[in-house]
Design a protein around this motif. Structure first.
Motif, short mmCIF file in Angstrom:
data_model
loop_
_atom_site.label_atom_id
_atom_site.label_comp_id
_atom_site.label_asym_id
_atom_site.label_seq_id
_atom_site.Cartn_x
_atom_site.Cartn_y
_atom_site.Cartn_z
N LEU A 1 42.86 61.61 42.90
CA LEU A 1 42.05 60.69 42.00
C LEU A 1 41.73 59.45 42.85
N ASP A 2 40.73 58.81 42.18
CA ASP A 2 40.36 57.60 42.74
C ASP A 2 40.85 56.35 41.73
N ASP A 3 41.33 55.37 42.41
CA ASP A 3 41.96 54.36 41.71
C ASP A 3 41.27 53.24 41.88
N GLU A 4 40.69 52.61 40.82
CA GLU A 4 39.83 51.54 41.16
C GLU A 4 40.63 49.98 41.04
N MET A 5 40.28 49.28 42.05
CA MET A 5 41.09 47.97 41.82
C MET A 5 40.53 46.93 40.85
N VAL A 6 41.29 46.20 40.08
CA VAL A 6 41.08 45.23 39.20
C VAL A 6 41.43 43.89 39.27
N VAL A 7 40.78 43.03 38.59
CA VAL A 7 41.03 41.54 38.73
C VAL A 7 42.20 41.07 37.78
N VAL A 8 43.15 40.60 37.98
CA VAL A 8 44.29 40.19 37.30
C VAL A 8 44.24 38.58 36.87
N LEU A 9 44.20 38.17 35.60
CA LEU A 9 43.96 36.60 35.42
C LEU A 9 45.02 36.27 34.54
N PRO A 10 45.42 35.07 34.48
CA PRO A 10 46.04 34.43 33.18
C PRO A 10 45.22 35.00 32.04
N ALA A 11 45.73 34.93 30.91
CA ALA A 11 45.01 35.27 29.73
C ALA A 11 44.35 33.87 29.19
N ASP A 12 44.58 32.64 29.64
CA ASP A 12 43.89 31.38 29.22
C ASP A 12 42.94 31.07 30.25
N HIS A 13 42.79 32.13 31.34
CA HIS A 13 41.90 31.67 32.49
C HIS A 13 40.39 31.52 31.83
N PRO A 14 39.62 30.51 32.37
CA PRO A 14 38.21 30.40 31.72
C PRO A 14 37.25 31.75 31.82
N LEU A 15 37.55 32.31 32.89
CA LEU A 15 36.86 33.68 32.97
C LEU A 15 37.36 35.00 32.35
N ALA A 16 38.55 34.91 31.74
CA ALA A 16 39.28 35.88 30.81
C ALA A 16 38.34 36.50 30.03
N ARG A 17 37.26 35.98 29.31
CA ARG A 17 36.41 36.56 28.39
C ARG A 17 35.37 37.40 28.88
N ARG A 18 35.20 37.25 30.17
CA ARG A 18 34.13 38.11 30.87
C ARG A 18 34.77 39.86 30.93
N ARG A 19 33.60 40.45 30.83
CA ARG A 19 33.93 41.76 30.70
C ARG A 19 34.08 42.58 32.07
N THR A 20 33.32 42.05 33.07
CA THR A 20 33.45 42.15 34.39
C THR A 20 33.29 41.07 35.33
#
Length: 312
Positions: free
Chosen positions: A167-186
């Motif tokens: 399989l191909d495993d995609e890297m993701v960004v991990v943010l605190p839930a209250d981070h200003p960018l947490a609402r962004r989809r990507t």
């Protein structure tokens, strides 16, 4: 060197008491038995029988060989049965070297499949990351090595190995839930140039730094750890944000983080390697099949043909 066929004939001659009786029992002619007993005596270099009228008597050497023959033949029979059992997967062993996030996901599912279909096959797990896992395979310390490689990495020498992409495993960004960018989809990596980072294992860290360089910035790394849960806890504590493999987040996810796809996409390919000759061993071939099936199931559960993680 003793011939097992001659030894079986000898054992039957002793058991039945004559060449002719042994011939009838084994389906040979009496001259064929006589010929093979003479050949056996030539092989051991001493007579095994003496005649007293029509009766055969064992010599001292014959008595010694007779005591061992039954055990030898029983061991040969047991060995043949066990080899046949391995061939038909009633018994067997497969040694699998894997890395932690694969152990907890596709390996666990593959072992479950194998136990259900072939409960006599024993799986032994070693844990190592590439390139150490591939070195263990080359050294004969495992039968299958699961390894990951990143898009930007230079090629690794796989000469003599057979590769089965899983399989191909995609890297993701991990943010605190209250981070200003947490609402962004990507999130684009360049948008995160001013962030403080928590980095993972050496190979993941090297790929991450190279990706940042391609986005025209050098990341400020405050912590490095191989512990995936510790990395997420540090994110929640406000020590920085992180880039992690999606495979990890499929089974180990802190409730205080949000996960977002990263753009441009960075992937690691998860591949099962074995030596060319090993793939013909029944237990190894069956384990490879179970790994491919478990990987396909993981892709379907996580969404998308490349096995990218679903994000909330």
């Amino acid at each position: 060197m003793l011939d097992s066929r001659q030894l079986r004939m000898f054992h039957e001659v002793v058991r039945s008491g004559s060449y002719s009786a042994a011939a009838r029992s084994l389906g040979y002619t009496q001259p064929a038995i006589s010929q093979q007993m003479r050949a056996l005596e030539r092989s051991v270099g001493t007579p095994l029988f003496t005649r007293s009228g029509r009766n055969l008597r064992l010599t001292e050497a014959g008595e010694l060989l007779s005591r061992h023959a039954e055990t030898i033949l029983a061991d040969l029979s047991a060995a043949a049965e066990q080899v046949a059992a391995i061939k038909h997967l009633a018994l067997g062993r497969v040694r699998l070297c894997t890395f932690p996030s694969a152990s907890a996901t596709i390996v666990a599912a593959a072992v479950s499949r194998l136990r259900a279909s072939n409960p006599g096959v024993r799986v032994e797990l070693l844990e190592a990351e590439p390139p150490e896992s591939l070195a263990l395979l080359r050294g004969g310390d495992c039968d299958i090595a699961l390894a990951f490689s990143y898009d930007a990495e230079a090629g690794v020498d796989h000469e003599g190995m057979t590769a089965r992409p899983l399989l191909d495993d995609e890297m993701v960004v991990v943010l605190p839930a209250d981070h200003p960018l947490a609402r962004r989809r990507t999130l684009a990596l360049a948008e995160l140039a001013d962030e403080t980072w928590i980095a993972g294992c050496p190979r993941c860290r090297t790929t991450f730094v190279a990706a940042c360089a391609a986005a025209d910035f050098s990341p400020v790394i405050s912590f490095t750890t191989d512990d995936n849960l510790a990395m997420q806890s540090l994110v929640v504590a406000g020590s920085g944000i992180a880039v992690m493999p999606g495979l990890v987040l499929s089974f180990l996810r802190h409730p205080g983080v949000v996960v977002r796809p990263l753009r441009p996409v960075v992937r690691r390919a998860v591949t099962a390697y074995t030596l060319a000759d090993y793939q013909h061993i029944p237990a190894v071939g069956t384990m490879l099949g179970a790994l491919r099936a478990a990987s396909a199931e993981s892709k379907a559960q996580r969404g998308g043909p490349r096995g990218s993680a679903k994000h909330k």
